[in-house]
Scaffold this motif. Structure first.
Motif, PDB file in Angstrom:
ATOM      1  N   PRO A 154       0.822  -1.213   0.000  1.00  0.00           N
ATOM      2  CA  PRO A 154       0.000   0.000   0.000  1.00  0.00           C
ATOM      3  C   PRO A 154       0.856   1.264   0.000  1.00  0.00           C
ATOM      4  CG  PRO A 154      -0.915  -1.610   1.514  1.00  0.00           C
ATOM      5  CD  PRO A 154       0.397  -2.164   1.035  1.00  0.00           C
ATOM      6  N   LEU A 155       0.431   2.234  -0.793  1.00  0.00           N
ATOM      7  CA  LEU A 155       1.220   3.454  -0.984  1.00  0.00           C
ATOM      8  C   LEU A 155       1.499   4.172   0.337  1.00  0.00           C
ATOM      9  CD1 LEU A 155       2.533   5.453  -2.937  1.00  0.00           C
ATOM     10  CD2 LEU A 155       0.298   6.575  -3.165  1.00  0.00           C
ATOM     11  N   ARG A 156       0.555   4.118   1.260  1.00  0.00           N
ATOM     12  CA  ARG A 156       0.723   4.872   2.509  1.00  0.00           C
ATOM     13  C   ARG A 156       1.938   4.381   3.302  1.00  0.00           C
ATOM     14  NH1 ARG A 156      -3.770   1.681   3.044  1.00  0.00           N
ATOM     15  NH2 ARG A 156      -3.817   0.150   4.758  1.00  0.00           N
ATOM     16  N   TYR A 157       2.255   3.083   3.213  1.00  0.00           N
ATOM     17  CA  TYR A 157       3.408   2.558   3.937  1.00  0.00           C
ATOM     18  C   TYR A 157       4.713   2.927   3.245  1.00  0.00           C
ATOM     19  CZ  TYR A 157      -0.130  -0.127   6.407  1.00  0.00           C
ATOM     20  OH  TYR A 157      -1.229  -0.490   7.152  1.00  0.00           O
ATOM     21  N   LEU A 158       4.721   2.951   1.924  1.00  0.00           N
ATOM     22  CA  LEU A 158       5.904   3.381   1.192  1.00  0.00           C
ATOM     23  C   LEU A 158       6.198   4.858   1.450  1.00  0.00           C
ATOM     24  CD1 LEU A 158       5.305   1.593  -2.242  1.00  0.00           C
ATOM     25  CD2 LEU A 158       6.783   0.853  -0.358  1.00  0.00           C
ATOM     26  N   VAL A 159       5.140   5.665   1.440  1.00  0.00           N
ATOM     27  CA  VAL A 159       5.297   7.096   1.736  1.00  0.00           C
ATOM     28  C   VAL A 159       5.778   7.284   3.169  1.00  0.00           C
ATOM     29  CG1 VAL A 159       4.083   9.288   1.988  1.00  0.00           C
ATOM     30  CG2 VAL A 159       3.601   7.823   0.022  1.00  0.00           C
ATOM     31  N   GLY A 160       5.226   6.502   4.091  1.00  0.00           N
ATOM     32  CA  GLY A 160       5.638   6.591   5.486  1.00  0.00           C
ATOM     33  C   GLY A 160       7.106   6.266   5.671  1.00  0.00           C
ATOM     34  N   MET A 161       7.609   5.295   4.924  1.00  0.00           N
ATOM     35  CA  MET A 161       9.023   4.941   5.003  1.00  0.00           C
ATOM     36  C   MET A 161       9.907   6.074   4.500  1.00  0.00           C
ATOM     37  SD  MET A 161       8.742   0.979   3.721  1.00  0.00           S
ATOM     38  CE  MET A 161      10.503   0.823   3.431  1.00  0.00           C
ATOM     39  N   VAL A 162       9.527   6.688   3.378  1.00  0.00           N
ATOM     40  CA  VAL A 162      10.336   7.764   2.797  1.00  0.00           C
ATOM     41  C   VAL A 162      10.303   9.009   3.687  1.00  0.00           C
ATOM     42  CG1 VAL A 162      10.566   9.336   0.844  1.00  0.00           C
ATOM     43  CG2 VAL A 162      10.053   6.917   0.447  1.00  0.00           C
ATOM     44  N   ILE A 163       9.128   9.366   4.185  1.00  0.00           N
ATOM     45  CA  ILE A 163       9.019  10.540   5.059  1.00  0.00           C
ATOM     46  C   ILE A 163       9.777  10.319   6.362  1.00  0.00           C
ATOM     47  CG2 ILE A 163       7.415  11.898   6.472  1.00  0.00           C
ATOM     48  CD1 ILE A 163       5.357  11.613   4.273  1.00  0.00           C
TER      49      ILE A 163
ATOM     50  N   PRO B  79      -0.179  -6.891   8.191  1.00  0.00           N
ATOM     51  CA  PRO B  79      -1.169  -7.584   7.358  1.00  0.00           C
ATOM     52  C   PRO B  79      -0.530  -8.165   6.115  1.00  0.00           C
ATOM     53  CG  PRO B  79      -1.311  -5.215   7.034  1.00  0.00           C
ATOM     54  CD  PRO B  79      -0.322  -5.430   8.140  1.00  0.00           C
ATOM     55  N   LYS B  80      -1.146  -9.179   5.567  1.00  0.00           N
ATOM     56  CA  LYS B  80      -0.646  -9.769   4.328  1.00  0.00           C
ATOM     57  C   LYS B  80      -1.014  -8.893   3.143  1.00  0.00           C
ATOM     58  CE  LYS B  80       0.877 -13.480   6.403  1.00  0.00           C
ATOM     59  NZ  LYS B  80       2.301 -13.795   6.472  1.00  0.00           N
ATOM     60  N   HIS B  81      -0.076  -8.695   2.246  1.00  0.00           N
ATOM     61  CA  HIS B  81      -0.341  -7.895   1.040  1.00  0.00           C
ATOM     62  C   HIS B  81      -0.838  -8.836  -0.051  1.00  0.00           C
ATOM     63  CE1 HIS B  81       1.608  -4.721   3.151  1.00  0.00           C
ATOM     64  NE2 HIS B  81       2.777  -5.304   3.113  1.00  0.00           N
ATOM     65  N   LYS B  82      -1.894  -8.444  -0.686  1.00  0.00           N
ATOM     66  CA  LYS B  82      -2.461  -9.259  -1.733  1.00  0.00           C
ATOM     67  C   LYS B  82      -2.089  -8.724  -3.105  1.00  0.00           C
ATOM     68  CE  LYS B  82      -6.406 -10.586   1.142  1.00  0.00           C
ATOM     69  NZ  LYS B  82      -7.873 -10.617   1.260  1.00  0.00           N
TER      70      LYS B  82
ATOM     71  N   ILE C 109       7.063   1.843  12.096  1.00  0.00           N
ATOM     72  CA  ILE C 109       5.812   1.086  11.928  1.00  0.00           C
ATOM     73  C   ILE C 109       5.596   0.735  10.455  1.00  0.00           C
ATOM     74  CG2 ILE C 109       3.319   1.154  12.212  1.00  0.00           C
ATOM     75  CD1 ILE C 109       4.812   0.926  14.828  1.00  0.00           C
ATOM     76  N   SER C 110       5.843   1.680   9.567  1.00  0.00           N
ATOM     77  CA  SER C 110       5.633   1.439   8.134  1.00  0.00           C
ATOM     78  C   SER C 110       6.529   0.320   7.631  1.00  0.00           C
ATOM     79  CB  SER C 110       5.889   2.718   7.337  1.00  0.00           C
ATOM     80  OG  SER C 110       4.994   3.747   7.696  1.00  0.00           O
ATOM     81  N   ALA C 111       7.799   0.325   8.074  1.00  0.00           N
ATOM     82  CA  ALA C 111       8.738  -0.715   7.647  1.00  0.00           C
ATOM     83  C   ALA C 111       8.312  -2.075   8.164  1.00  0.00           C
ATOM     84  CB  ALA C 111      10.146  -0.376   8.139  1.00  0.00           C
ATOM     85  N   ARG C 112       7.784  -2.104   9.392  1.00  0.00           N
ATOM     86  CA  ARG C 112       7.331  -3.384   9.957  1.00  0.00           C
ATOM     87  C   ARG C 112       6.143  -3.933   9.175  1.00  0.00           C
ATOM     88  NH1 ARG C 112       7.250  -6.014  15.036  1.00  0.00           N
ATOM     89  NH2 ARG C 112       6.309  -8.045  14.660  1.00  0.00           N
ATOM     90  N   VAL C 113       5.215  -3.080   8.824  1.00  0.00           N
ATOM     91  CA  VAL C 113       4.015  -3.519   8.113  1.00  0.00           C
ATOM     92  C   VAL C 113       4.329  -3.833   6.646  1.00  0.00           C
ATOM     93  CG1 VAL C 113       1.672  -2.876   7.435  1.00  0.00           C
ATOM     94  CG2 VAL C 113       2.526  -2.218   9.681  1.00  0.00           C
ATOM     95  N   ALA C 114       5.214  -3.040   6.031  1.00  0.00           N
ATOM     96  CA  ALA C 114       5.575  -3.291   4.636  1.00  0.00           C
ATOM     97  C   ALA C 114       6.243  -4.659   4.474  1.00  0.00           C
ATOM     98  CB  ALA C 114       6.508  -2.193   4.129  1.00  0.00           C
ATOM     99  N   ASN C 115       6.980  -5.069   5.515  1.00  0.00           N
ATOM    100  CA  ASN C 115       7.552  -6.429   5.553  1.00  0.00           C
ATOM    101  C   ASN C 115       8.530  -6.692   4.408  1.00  0.00           C
ATOM    102  OD1 ASN C 115       7.789  -8.847   6.937  1.00  0.00           O
ATOM    103  ND2 ASN C 115       6.266  -9.883   5.681  1.00  0.00           N
ATOM    104  N   LEU C 116       9.275  -5.645   4.015  1.00  0.00           N
ATOM    105  CA  LEU C 116      10.324  -5.810   3.010  1.00  0.00           C
ATOM    106  C   LEU C 116      11.622  -6.247   3.685  1.00  0.00           C
ATOM    107  CD1 LEU C 116       9.813  -2.594   0.848  1.00  0.00           C
ATOM    108  CD2 LEU C 116       9.364  -4.944   0.114  1.00  0.00           C
ATOM    109  N   SER C 117      12.494  -6.866   2.934  1.00  0.00           N
ATOM    110  CA  SER C 117      13.810  -7.190   3.473  1.00  0.00           C
ATOM    111  C   SER C 117      14.568  -5.883   3.718  1.00  0.00           C
ATOM    112  CB  SER C 117      14.589  -8.079   2.501  1.00  0.00           C
ATOM    113  OG  SER C 117      14.769  -7.423   1.262  1.00  0.00           O
ATOM    114  N   ALA C 118      15.550  -5.948   4.595  1.00  0.00           N
ATOM    115  CA  ALA C 118      16.242  -4.742   5.027  1.00  0.00           C
ATOM    116  C   ALA C 118      16.909  -4.011   3.866  1.00  0.00           C
ATOM    117  CB  ALA C 118      17.282  -5.104   6.089  1.00  0.00           C
TER     118      ALA C 118
END
Length: 308
Positions: free
Chosen positions: A62-71, A305-308, A167-176
């Motif tokens: 979701p875009l909101r988590y990507l934006v949250g990571m960058v901000i 949450p799981k990303h679909k 929080i955004s990084a935790r929810v986005a669940n991307l590798s480091a």
């Protein structure tokens, strides 16, 4: 689990260097945009192959988590932190950003994930609030220290931004390395556009290459680009995924003491009594606010949450 704690301890040491670098930049001819260049250029180049390889996975987040990571970890955060360090010593900067991080992370976890608070965590968050208040009261005296108060406000904003990233990084669940590369690439693009459009001042852009302060730049590249940009980004995100966001944020509360002790010989800073009192409250408050004393296993914390 042990590797997670080792990762966050490494992060604390690198974060201390990060704030020393910001202070060094604040008292030099370099502008915040120049510090941002040393922070994002190398990580963006190194991590580019990982971002390209996992671009399909990034696009479904979701875009909101990507934006949250960058901000929260990218260019906006670095500009706020760099500007704030022009008005505050290292002890204040390192205390009011990573030191108060557990407070903001816990608030987000409570509001967004309805996570309950134990008695000891409530005590820790209260100690953090007391530490913040002591710092803010230090601006009051025979004359109001408006510049320092402005710096403190920016530092608290920076802490809130870093909590958003956590929080955004935790929810986005991307590798480091993918998350760090994504943030660095977007931030570098925003930085280039901002300098080109004249929105940000840059000493390097206005100075001939032969006159660049290469020795100073090398120090910032080591601390910002390699330390904070490559190593710390990986170790912090690894810790978040391994021991949890709140525990990782709480260990960040050790950063103020380490950074303050290093700033004494490097910048000849002499913290006063109120600063040491605030540092003590924030350090122990952050530790108490973590899940270190919580017997519940890590997997009972809020889950992404799981990303679909």
């Amino acid at each position: 689990m042990a590797m997670g704690y080792a990762a966050i301890i490494t992060t604390v040491l690198l974060w201390s260097g990060f704030f020393l670098s910001l202070k060094g930049g604040a008292i030099s001819a370099l502008q915040p945009a120049d510090i941002a260049l040393t922070r994002f250029l190398l990580p963006a180049l190194v991590m580019l192959p990982f971002v390209i390889k996992h671009k399909c996975r990034i696009t479904v987040i979701p875009l909101r988590y990507l934006v949250g990571m960058v901000i929260g970890c990218g260019l906006p955060y670095l500009l706020i932190a760099s500007t704030a360090m022009q008005y505050a010593p290292v002890s204040h900067g390192s205390a009011l950003i990573p030191g108060t991080l557990p407070l903001f992370v816990s608030c987000i976890a409570i509001v967004c994930y309805q996570q309950p608070l134990s008695t000891i965590r409530k005590l820790g968050l209260t100690m953090l609030l007391i530490g913040i208040i002591v710092f803010l009261l230090s601006n009051l005296g025979s004359q109001y220290h408006w510049k320092q108060l402005y710096g403190h406000s920016l530092l608290l904003l920076g802490s809130l931004m870093w909590a958003l990233f956590t929080i955004s990084a935790r929810v986005a669940n991307l590798s480091a390395h993918v998350a760090a590369g994504f943030v660095a690439l977007i931030s570098l693009g925003l930085l280039i556009i901002s300098i080109s459009m004249g929105w940000l001042d840059s000493y390097l852009a206005q100075t001939p290459l032969s006159e660049w302060p290469w020795e100073t730049l090398l120090g910032h590249i080591l601390l910002q680009g390699i330390g904070a940009g490559l190593i710390a980004s990986y170790t912090f995100l690894y810790a978040v995924r391994t021991i949890g966001a709140e525990a990782s944020a709480a260990f960040g509360s050790l950063t103020p003491m380490v950074a303050t002790l290093l700033a004494i010989p490097i910048f000849n800073e002499t913290p006063n009594t109120s600063t040491w009192i605030a540092l003590t409250f924030i350090t122990f408050g952050g530790i108490a606010a973590s899940n270190l004393f919580n017997r519940e296993p890590i997997n009972q914390q809020y889950c992404p949450p799981k990303h679909k």
